[in-house]
Design a protein around this motif. Structure first.
Motif, PDB file in Angstrom:
ATOM      1  N   ARG A 284      -2.426  -2.300  -4.871  1.00 24.40           N
ATOM      2  CA  ARG A 284      -3.560  -2.119  -3.964  1.00 24.40           C
ATOM      3  C   ARG A 284      -4.156  -3.447  -3.526  1.00 24.40           C
ATOM      4  O   ARG A 284      -4.860  -3.531  -2.516  1.00 24.40           O
ATOM      5  CB  ARG A 284      -4.643  -1.274  -4.645  1.00 24.40           C
ATOM      6  CG  ARG A 284      -4.256   0.178  -4.901  1.00 24.40           C
ATOM      7  CD  ARG A 284      -4.152   0.972  -3.624  1.00 24.40           C
ATOM      8  NE  ARG A 284      -3.904   2.392  -3.903  1.00 24.40           N
ATOM      9  CZ  ARG A 284      -3.336   3.218  -3.058  1.00 24.40           C
ATOM     10  NH1 ARG A 284      -2.939   2.776  -1.873  1.00 24.40           N
ATOM     11  NH2 ARG A 284      -3.149   4.483  -3.365  1.00 24.40           N
TER      12      ARG A 284
ATOM     13  N   ALA B 288       2.143   1.560  -3.554  1.00 25.15           N
ATOM     14  CA  ALA B 288       1.062   2.037  -4.422  1.00 25.15           C
ATOM     15  C   ALA B 288       0.916   3.548  -4.325  1.00 25.15           C
ATOM     16  O   ALA B 288       0.751   4.239  -5.346  1.00 25.15           O
ATOM     17  CB  ALA B 288      -0.253   1.355  -4.041  1.00 25.15           C
ATOM     18  N   ALA B 289       0.992   4.078  -3.105  1.00 25.77           N
ATOM     19  CA  ALA B 289       0.864   5.524  -2.927  1.00 25.77           C
ATOM     20  C   ALA B 289       2.025   6.267  -3.589  1.00 25.77           C
ATOM     21  O   ALA B 289       1.832   7.334  -4.188  1.00 25.77           O
ATOM     22  CB  ALA B 289       0.798   5.852  -1.434  1.00 25.77           C
TER      23      ALA B 289
ATOM     24  N   GLU C 218       1.468   6.008  -7.412  1.00 28.76           N
ATOM     25  CA  GLU C 218       0.312   6.826  -7.767  1.00 28.76           C
ATOM     26  C   GLU C 218       0.636   8.317  -7.673  1.00 28.76           C
ATOM     27  O   GLU C 218       0.134   9.128  -8.471  1.00 28.76           O
ATOM     28  CB  GLU C 218      -0.861   6.483  -6.857  1.00 28.76           C
ATOM     29  CG  GLU C 218      -2.182   7.089  -7.277  1.00 28.76           C
ATOM     30  CD  GLU C 218      -3.327   6.553  -6.444  1.00 28.76           C
ATOM     31  OE1 GLU C 218      -4.379   6.237  -7.019  1.00 28.76           O
ATOM     32  OE2 GLU C 218      -3.158   6.452  -5.208  1.00 28.76           O
TER      33      GLU C 218
ATOM     34  N   ASP D 242       0.825  -1.206   0.000  1.00 30.91           N
ATOM     35  CA  ASP D 242       0.000   0.000   0.000  1.00 30.91           C
ATOM     36  C   ASP D 242       0.863   1.261   0.000  1.00 30.91           C
ATOM     37  O   ASP D 242       0.499   2.279  -0.610  1.00 30.91           O
ATOM     38  CB  ASP D 242      -0.966   0.001   1.184  1.00 30.91           C
ATOM     39  CG  ASP D 242      -0.267  -0.069   2.523  1.00 30.91           C
ATOM     40  OD1 ASP D 242       0.796  -0.723   2.616  1.00 30.91           O
ATOM     41  OD2 ASP D 242      -0.770   0.522   3.496  1.00 30.91           O
TER      42      ASP D 242
ATOM     43  N   VAL E 169      -0.354   0.335  -9.987  1.00 30.72           N
ATOM     44  CA  VAL E 169      -0.980   0.790  -8.740  1.00 30.72           C
ATOM     45  C   VAL E 169      -2.092  -0.171  -8.328  1.00 30.72           C
ATOM     46  O   VAL E 169      -2.199  -0.553  -7.155  1.00 30.72           O
ATOM     47  CB  VAL E 169      -1.529   2.223  -8.908  1.00 30.72           C
ATOM     48  CG1 VAL E 169      -2.291   2.648  -7.654  1.00 30.72           C
ATOM     49  CG2 VAL E 169      -0.393   3.202  -9.194  1.00 30.72           C
ATOM     50  N   ALA E 170      -2.919  -0.596  -9.288  1.00 27.46           N
ATOM     51  CA  ALA E 170      -4.013  -1.517  -8.980  1.00 27.46           C
ATOM     52  C   ALA E 170      -3.492  -2.841  -8.422  1.00 27.46           C
ATOM     53  O   ALA E 170      -4.054  -3.391  -7.458  1.00 27.46           O
ATOM     54  CB  ALA E 170      -4.857  -1.760 -10.228  1.00 27.46           C
TER      55      ALA E 170
ATOM     56  N   GLY F 299      -2.502  -5.790  -2.281  1.00 29.74           N
ATOM     57  CA  GLY F 299      -1.694  -6.295  -1.179  1.00 29.74           C
ATOM     58  C   GLY F 299      -0.573  -7.198  -1.665  1.00 29.74           C
ATOM     59  O   GLY F 299      -0.246  -7.229  -2.862  1.00 29.74           O
TER      60      GLY F 299
END
Length: 398
Positions: A173, A154-155, A158, A151, A169-170, A175
């Motif tokens: 997300r 991903a941030a 993104e 996560d 990113v998906a 995990g």
């Protein structure tokens, strides 16, 4: 040949190496004429160290070949064959190394056998052994080691605001279960779009107001490896800054890269490396994905354990090696040399002497020099003022 002997290692001049670190450690003129990346201490066939014995200089590999049980001990020969199962190094990185991982012992054996049976197979493996590694920093040391929480990654991805990275990113997300897909997406990115993608990453990173540390890393890596998707894979990993004396452990399947600094490295004696970016060399994505462990490493730093006054070790679950750090002061009495089987003693600071415990002739060990203690020598002692690192085979039961 029961005694302690001076050991001279070989310096490898890889382009990423420092021109100052090893030279200054050994007290030679600095900067050196060529990069000095690694000082090898061991019997690796690529560059075996030289032992100065009663009849003059001789290769450590030759000594072991001529007298395996005397040099290694019967237990080591029974378990590992007539080979020193570890390699010790001083590693001095002035530029980032490639992202890489290593197979576990069982997989390495199977993969090497399959490769040797098929002349048309990709040549990913050079031997049938695993290559777990540990590094202890001598100077502040930057590295990437293991996947961080998806996560967070991903941030960071993104935050670059690059729409075509949405599938990455998906995946993140999702995990830890999405790590494989995220890595595959990046390492199989269309070759024609890679330069533009990394240029977009650098442009976005330069104006970002969050995740500064990660984006500074991306800018730096892109400067060394333009157009390399490993720049983005690096943002999925833990960025570790070791203080001198701190350690990281790279077991099988751990994706990692050394970024800069000087440290003492010890590993199982193998050349099996699967690269994952930040390199002009071939990246076998599918083989890398088979070897990687897609799990989160919450804390990459390996704590030290004090096993005696002034003596530390780092506990790792392998038999091929153990590493000890000994710190001796002016009030420290002679200490028994820790470890089992054949041992290599590397000087890090000061002036230290290593000798056979009973009436042995001492060998002086100064920074960047080493001594070799064959298994048949038995107990040995360390005296003086300074710091040394001791490589050995792990004790039974490890």
């Amino acid at each position: 040949m029961a005694a302690v002997f001076p050991l001279r290692g070989v310096i490898r001049p890889y382009a990423w190496g420092s021109r100052t670190s090893i030279a200054e450690l050994q007290g030679r003129p600095s900067p050196s004429e060529t990069p000095e990346a690694e000082l090898w201490l061991g019997a690796h066939p690529g560059d075996p160290s030289t032992v100065t014995g009663p009849v003059g200089p001789v290769s450590l590999a030759t000594l072991i070949e001529d007298d395996p049980k005397g040099q290694l001990g019967a237990e080591v020969v029974d378990e590992f064959g007539a080979r020193l199962p570890y390699l010790m190094k001083v590693l001095a990185a002035a530029a980032p190394l490639s992202l890489q991982a290593h197979p576990d012992a069982e997989y390495a054996k199977r993969a090497y056998a399959a490769q040797e049976a098929d002349p048309g197979a990709p040549r990913n493996y050079t031997d049938a052994h695993h290559k777990p590694e540990m590094l202890v920093a001598l100077t502040p040391f930057d590295a990437l080691c293991g996947f961080r929480a998806p996560d967070v990654s991903a941030a960071v991805i993104e935050g670059l605001n690059i729409p075509r990275l949405a599938p990455v990113v998906a995946a993140l997300r999702a995990g830890p279960a999405g790590l494989r897909d995220a890595v595959r997406e990046l390492l199989t990115w269309p070759a024609g779009d890679r330069p533009a993608l990394i240029d977009d990453v650098v442009t976005a990173a330069r104006v970002a107001t969050s995740f500064e540390r990660g984006y500074e890393l991306a800018i730096d890596l892109a400067g060394h490896y333009p157009g390399d998707p490993g720049v983005l894979v690096a943002l999925l990993l833990n960025h570790v800054r070791l203080a001198p004396g701190e350690a990281i452990w790279m077991p099988a399947g751990n994706l990692h890269a050394y970024l800069g600094g000087t440290g003492v490295e010890i590993m199982a004696a193998s050349d099996n490396v699967l690269r994952g970016g930040l390199t002009p060399k071939r990246v076998d994505v599918e083989e890398l994905l088979r070897v990687l462990r897609f799990e989160v490493l919450a804390d990459p730093i390996l704590p030290a354990t004090e096993v005696a006054p002034g003596v530390q070790t780092w506990t790792v679950p392998v038999r091929e090696f153990a590493l000890y750090r000994m710190a001796l002061t002016s009030t420290t009495p002679p200490l028994r040399l820790p470890g089992a089987g054949p041992r290599i003693v590397l000087g890090a600071s000061g002036d230290v002497y290593v000798a056979e415990a009973v009436d042995g002739t001492p060998v002086e060990v100064t920074p960047g020099t080493a001594a070799y203690v064959p298994a048949e020598t038995g107990p040995a002692t360390v005296a003086g003022v300074g710091e040394v690192f001791v490589a050995s085979v792990a004790a039974p039961g490890c």
